[in-house]
Design a protein around this motif. Structure first.
Motif, PDB file in Angstrom:
ATOM      1  N   UNK A   9     -13.513  -4.189 -10.627  1.00 46.77           N
ATOM      2  CA  UNK A   9     -13.801  -4.846 -11.755  1.00 46.77           C
ATOM      3  C   UNK A   9     -13.994  -3.595 -12.011  1.00 46.77           C
ATOM      4  N   UNK A  10     -12.738  -2.694 -13.606  1.00 40.04           N
ATOM      5  CA  UNK A  10     -12.384  -1.566 -14.532  1.00 40.04           C
ATOM      6  C   UNK A  10     -12.616  -0.776 -13.702  1.00 40.04           C
ATOM      7  N   UNK A  11     -12.390   0.756 -13.677  1.00 40.75           N
ATOM      8  CA  UNK A  11     -11.767   1.972 -13.354  1.00 40.75           C
ATOM      9  C   UNK A  11     -12.841   2.005 -12.200  1.00 40.75           C
ATOM     10  N   UNK A  12     -12.362   2.385 -11.212  1.00 37.84           N
ATOM     11  CA  UNK A  12     -12.692   3.089 -10.257  1.00 37.84           C
ATOM     12  C   UNK A  12     -13.580   3.906 -10.037  1.00 37.84           C
ATOM     13  N   UNK A  13     -14.169   4.263  -9.271  1.00 37.85           N
ATOM     14  CA  UNK A  13     -15.554   5.351  -9.033  1.00 37.85           C
ATOM     15  C   UNK A  13     -14.976   6.303  -8.440  1.00 37.85           C
ATOM     16  N   UNK A  66     -13.569   2.143  -5.354  1.00 40.94           N
ATOM     17  CA  UNK A  66     -13.125   2.819  -4.957  1.00 40.94           C
ATOM     18  C   UNK A  66     -11.015   2.457  -4.978  1.00 40.94           C
ATOM     19  N   UNK A  67     -10.908   3.709  -6.048  1.00 38.79           N
ATOM     20  CA  UNK A  67      -8.724   2.776  -5.357  1.00 38.79           C
ATOM     21  C   UNK A  67      -8.613   4.345  -4.389  1.00 38.79           C
ATOM     22  N   UNK A  68      -7.957   3.402  -3.370  1.00 35.92           N
ATOM     23  CA  UNK A  68      -7.444   3.692  -2.097  1.00 35.92           C
ATOM     24  C   UNK A  68      -6.168   3.719  -1.616  1.00 35.92           C
ATOM     25  N   UNK A  69      -5.503   5.275  -1.775  1.00 32.26           N
ATOM     26  CA  UNK A  69      -4.010   5.365  -1.668  1.00 32.26           C
ATOM     27  C   UNK A  69      -3.722   5.613  -0.332  1.00 32.26           C
ATOM     28  N   UNK A  70      -3.633   4.381   1.252  1.00 35.06           N
ATOM     29  CA  UNK A  70      -3.305   4.645   2.105  1.00 35.06           C
ATOM     30  C   UNK A  70      -1.801   5.102   2.330  1.00 35.06           C
ATOM     31  N   UNK A  71      -1.945   6.134   3.124  1.00 34.92           N
ATOM     32  CA  UNK A  71      -0.550   6.713   3.605  1.00 34.92           C
ATOM     33  C   UNK A  71      -0.053   6.603   4.845  1.00 34.92           C
ATOM     34  N   UNK A  72      -1.159   5.692   5.533  1.00 40.27           N
ATOM     35  CA  UNK A  72      -1.008   4.668   6.786  1.00 40.27           C
ATOM     36  C   UNK A  72      -0.795   5.932   7.998  1.00 40.27           C
ATOM     37  N   UNK A  73      -0.374   6.218   9.251  1.00 41.68           N
ATOM     38  CA  UNK A  73      -1.043   6.942  10.074  1.00 41.68           C
ATOM     39  C   UNK A  73       0.483   7.880  10.489  1.00 41.68           C
ATOM     40  N   UNK A  74       0.230   9.159  11.790  1.00 41.46           N
ATOM     41  CA  UNK A  74       0.783   9.840  12.399  1.00 41.46           C
ATOM     42  C   UNK A  74       0.892  10.925  10.873  1.00 41.46           C
TER      43      UNK A  74
END
Ligand code: B12
Length: 210
Positions: A82-86, A115-123
């Motif tokens: 909830x709310x703002x990410x850490x 936490x807000x996570x942006x996953x760029x994938x592999x390689x």
């Protein structure tokens, strides 16, 4: 139920595994319980692979089952947050490496822990990581790798951040089965974590200014 899920993943029953996980979530099971089943299952599959009881197709099928189960529990984790990410985190498996099961678990656990996570994938190339850090301005960069060649990809990524003048703007953590503190020194990262909970602990410490 948890044992049945482990059994389904380790015996390549992908549809059964997804249905069981959905059923468990519907019946109120904690996402954490399902995650533990996934970890347990992948350990068993990994052992069988090393004993040459399983081969690459089994790894691929069980990896796919795990990813589909993780996709089911991700929305649950988002709702819990909830709310703002850490803090904001960019994660990816480094260049030349396509192993992503461990990274998915780390991304999932970080999301579940606000936490807000942006996953760029592999390689993911060093250049792409640098671009993302420059554009998205994350607080933390999390690099995953399961091959020994990942050491050099990680080192190149950290060096490229430095060359772009971004190294001081982001904390870098590394992880993946062959990593340790020696590799952390070699690549010039700020921390190494052996598992997903360690990733959460490190990110928490940094988000609190430690
Ligand atoms: C599954 C698997 C595969 C699958 C991957 C499927 C997928 N979608 O990921 C497939 C079949 C595709 C595969 C391919 C290959 N693989 Co493979 N694979 C494995 C295996 C059996 C398990 C890895 C895994 O997913 N473990 C499960 C996760 C959950 O592990 P975990 O370590 O507990 O994860 C935790 C930590 O690592 C940590 N963590 C992970 N990332 C991060 C990041 C941060 C920031 C932090 C803090 C923590 C962290 O948190 C995770 C969760 O708690 C391992 C052997 C083994 N037993 O490890 C070999 C292994 C990694 N593979 C290996 C090899 C050689 C290959 C291939 C080259 C095989 C080939 N000849 O084609 C290719 C590589 C292709 C490429 N370019 O990447 C070797 C690597 C050897 C080496 N020293 O480089 C291993 C060790 C097998 C072996 N004993 O030879 N593989």
């Amino acid at each position: 139920m948890k044992d049945l899920l482990v059994q389904a993943i380790t015996s390549m029953q992908e549809e059964e595994a997804v249905a069981l996980a959905a059923h468990m979530l519907g019946a109120g099971a904690q996402a954490q319980t399902i995650l533990e089943a996934c970890r347990e299952a992948m350990c068993i599959v990994g052992d069988r692979y090393e004993r040459r009881e399983y081969f690459l197709p089994e790894l691929v099928v069980s990896g796919e089952a795990l990813k589909r189960v993780a996709a089911l529990i991700r929305p649950e984790a988002r709702q819990a947050a909830t709310g703002e990410p850490l803090a904001r985190i960019v994660i990816g498996t480094v260049a030349g490496d396509i192993h992503d099961i461990g990274k998915e678990i780390v991304a999932f656990m970080l999301t579940a822990n606000e936490f807000e996570v942006r996953d760029l994938g592999v390689d993911v190339s060093a250049g792409r990581f640098v671009h993302e850090v420059g554009e998205a301005r994350p607080d933390i960069l999390a690099l995953s790798g399961f091959l020994t060649l990942a050491y050099d990809s990680m080192k190149q990524t950290v060096a490229a951040l430095g060359a772009a003048g971004l190294r001081d703007r982001v904390k870098v953590m590394i992880g993946g089965a062959p990593m340790d503190d020696g590799v952390r020194d070699y690549v010039g990262a700020d921390a190494y974590g052996p598992d997903a909970m360690a990733a959460v602990r490190i990110a928490r410490r940094w988000s609190e200014g430690g």
